[in-house]
Design an enzyme around this catalytic site. Sequence first.
Site, short mmCIF file in Angstrom:
data_model
loop_
_atom_site.label_atom_id
_atom_site.label_comp_id
_atom_site.label_asym_id
_atom_site.label_seq_id
_atom_site.Cartn_x
_atom_site.Cartn_y
_atom_site.Cartn_z
N TYR A 137 0.74 -1.17 0.08
CA TYR A 137 -0.10 -0.05 0.01
C TYR A 137 0.86 1.30 -0.18
O TYR A 137 1.58 1.31 0.71
CB TYR A 137 -0.89 -0.01 1.29
CG TYR A 137 -1.88 1.14 1.21
CD1 TYR A 137 -2.12 2.05 0.35
CD2 TYR A 137 -2.50 1.48 2.51
CE1 TYR A 137 -3.05 2.98 0.33
CE2 TYR A 137 -3.46 2.32 2.76
CZ TYR A 137 -3.73 3.17 1.83
OH TYR A 137 -4.49 4.12 1.82
N LYS A 165 -1.81 -1.50 -3.80
CA LYS A 165 -2.96 -0.36 -3.76
C LYS A 165 -2.09 0.91 -4.03
O LYS A 165 -1.21 1.19 -2.99
CB LYS A 165 -3.48 -0.38 -2.51
CG LYS A 165 -4.51 0.58 -2.34
CD LYS A 165 -5.17 0.69 -1.00
CE LYS A 165 -6.11 1.82 -0.99
NZ LYS A 165 -6.67 2.02 0.43
#
Length: 300
Positions: A137, A165
Amino acid sequence: MREPVFTGACTALVTPFTHSGAVNYDQFARLIDRQLEGGVDAVCVCGTTGESATLSVREHIRLVKACVRRVNGRARVIAGAGSNDTAAALRLSRHAQDAGADALLLVTPYYNKATQDGLIQHYTTIADRVEVPILLYNVPSRTGVSFTAETYQVLSQHPNINGVKEASGNFSLLSHTRALCGPDFHIWSGNDDQVVPMMSLGAEGVVSVAANLAPEAMVRMSHLCLEGDFQEAAHLQLRYQALMDALFIEVNPIPIKAALNLAGWDAGSLRLPLCALSDSHREVLRKAMEEAGLLQKPAA
């Protein structure tokens, strides 16, 4: 080639609280059911939108377990397990794995400002010791550190690291990552307002804040992109642009919790140091929700 953990739309779930400030597990279950009814492909529990930074370890573990039980195999469950302490992130990751989560979401260590080599060692240490896939992330606006495409390339070689992400808003980083890592390293948009352009460059979907409020819209937008209909997806993106802007008019998850409460959900308050949305911003949010058809306009 590695299959992505999910394609399409994943809701970054809020964590509802009671008036006394405890986790409201009944409302949490209702919110999950609403997402599944809306057709989401995955849900993410205990992420940034779920106020993971102010959850106790006990609450964190219980929320993951509650989410897995409620979803009951109807969608993928991704558990936030990041920390600026590698040992703590590993403990949370193992708890989530034991609870039945399908994958882990691990934000870059915040505040420490690790070097790229430190990032590689951090993620490799965890990936070597768990058996479920990991989603990296990248959100440097919050953490103060960003991956480089070259670091992605190194980490993409680990069989347990499924992708990232990507919420940096850096399209140059996205294109360089795609060029270096190829299709075996999966990318998801971490920004609702960038779904269509990112998916046009090969992203596989979105981890969405807006889906808490409008799951059908985010599912349709991402699935249109997966089907190659970027023109229709772009129309949908633009239709909800004002709402997406309003949902980030203050730091997430302040506006999305306010929006859910306006829409009749009992999402509760926030935990300090996050506080209630300002009155002026609440009116901006209300207007955007009305224009998106998510809130009835008051009678003239």
